[in-house]
Design a protein around this motif. Structure first.
Motif, PDB file in Angstrom:
ATOM      1  N   ILE A 121    -103.581   1.716  10.491  1.00 57.76           N
ATOM      2  CA  ILE A 121    -102.863   0.710   9.734  1.00 57.76           C
ATOM      3  C   ILE A 121    -101.504   1.244   9.287  1.00 57.76           C
ATOM      4  O   ILE A 121    -101.273   2.454   9.278  1.00 57.76           O
ATOM      5  N   THR A 122    -100.629   0.322   8.936  1.00 59.53           N
ATOM      6  CA  THR A 122     -99.331   0.659   8.361  1.00 59.53           C
ATOM      7  C   THR A 122     -99.255   0.014   6.985  1.00 59.53           C
ATOM      8  O   THR A 122     -99.454  -1.187   6.861  1.00 59.53           O
ATOM      9  N   VAL A 123     -98.998   0.833   5.975  1.00 57.95           N
ATOM     10  CA  VAL A 123     -98.876   0.350   4.600  1.00 57.95           C
ATOM     11  C   VAL A 123     -97.401   0.407   4.217  1.00 57.95           C
ATOM     12  O   VAL A 123     -96.778   1.467   4.282  1.00 57.95           O
ATOM     13  N   PRO A 175    -105.255  -7.963   5.208  1.00 57.64           N
ATOM     14  CA  PRO A 175    -106.181  -8.140   6.333  1.00 57.64           C
ATOM     15  C   PRO A 175    -107.389  -7.209   6.209  1.00 57.64           C
ATOM     16  O   PRO A 175    -107.341  -6.203   5.488  1.00 57.64           O
ATOM     17  N   GLN A 176    -108.457  -7.568   6.894  1.00 58.07           N
ATOM     18  CA  GLN A 176    -109.663  -6.753   6.884  1.00 58.07           C
ATOM     19  C   GLN A 176    -109.423  -5.472   7.680  1.00 58.07           C
ATOM     20  O   GLN A 176    -108.908  -5.523   8.791  1.00 58.07           O
ATOM     21  N   PHE A 177    -109.780  -4.335   7.109  1.00 63.85           N
ATOM     22  CA  PHE A 177    -109.718  -3.069   7.828  1.00 63.85           C
ATOM     23  C   PHE A 177    -110.828  -2.178   7.322  1.00 63.85           C
ATOM     24  O   PHE A 177    -111.372  -2.392   6.241  1.00 63.85           O
ATOM     25  N   GLN A 208     -96.463  -3.747  -0.560  1.00 59.32           N
ATOM     26  CA  GLN A 208     -95.905  -5.035  -0.164  1.00 59.32           C
ATOM     27  C   GLN A 208     -96.773  -5.706   0.886  1.00 59.32           C
ATOM     28  O   GLN A 208     -97.080  -6.880   0.773  1.00 59.32           O
ATOM     29  N   LYS A 209     -97.146  -4.947   1.933  1.00 52.94           N
ATOM     30  CA  LYS A 209     -98.025  -5.524   2.948  1.00 52.94           C
ATOM     31  C   LYS A 209     -98.746  -4.414   3.690  1.00 52.94           C
ATOM     32  O   LYS A 209     -98.340  -3.260   3.652  1.00 52.94           O
ATOM     33  N   ILE A 210     -99.813  -4.805   4.349  1.00 52.87           N
ATOM     34  CA  ILE A 210    -100.600  -3.901   5.175  1.00 52.87           C
ATOM     35  C   ILE A 210    -100.733  -4.542   6.547  1.00 52.87           C
ATOM     36  O   ILE A 210    -101.127  -5.705   6.652  1.00 52.87           O
ATOM     37  N   GLU A 211    -100.388  -3.790   7.594  1.00 48.23           N
ATOM     38  CA  GLU A 211    -100.545  -4.266   8.968  1.00 48.23           C
ATOM     39  C   GLU A 211    -101.630  -3.441   9.634  1.00 48.23           C
ATOM     40  O   GLU A 211    -101.646  -2.222   9.525  1.00 48.23           O
ATOM     41  N   VAL A 212    -102.525  -4.117  10.349  1.00 44.61           N
ATOM     42  CA  VAL A 212    -103.538  -3.420  11.131  1.00 44.61           C
ATOM     43  C   VAL A 212    -102.989  -3.286  12.539  1.00 44.61           C
ATOM     44  O   VAL A 212    -102.753  -4.279  13.224  1.00 44.61           O
TER      45      VAL A 212
END
Length: 117
Positions: free
Chosen positions: A27-29, A19-21, A83-87
């Motif tokens: 954020i959580t990586v 996602p764009q950040f 694995q994923k990035i959450e904003v």
């Protein structure tokens, strides 16, 4: 020479969609850690201080407070272990690199949330 490097990076380096950040966002990586034969997923949640570089060599720096100690970690954007990035929150800041954030403590270290919609 630069065109050749850019061509190789575009062709052979696999890019994941994240996602764009930007700086100021929380954020959580989620990334994978290998310990011998075992693998486990660990996360790092913090505020983005900067994004640096472009293309496959782009990196971003995240800062979090662990107790009273500030911890920063630099992640390459195309690290295979990510694995994923959450904003979690979009922050409202006026700079692309918020290094002044390192010197702030307490209520001064809060970043206001950007309103969406």
């Amino acid at each position: 020479m630069e065109n050749l490097v850019k061509f190789v990076q575009d062709e052979f380096v696999t890019r994941k969609e994240f996602p764009q950040f930007q700086a100021g966002d929380t954020i959580t990586v989620y990334y994978e850690i290998r310990e011998g034969e075992k693998t486990r997923t660990q996360f790092f949640r913090g505020t983005v201080i900067q994004r640096r570089g472009s293309g496959s060599s782009e990196t971003f720096t995240i800062r979090k407070m662990s107790g009273t100690v500030g911890v920063e970690r630099i992640f390459p954007i195309n690290l295979p272990a990510i694995q994923k990035i959450e904003v979690n929150k979009h922050g409202k800041v006026r700079r692309a690199r918020i290094f002044y954030f390192r010197g702030l403590t307490g209520k001064k270290a809060r970043i206001t949330e950007k309103r969406r919609g």
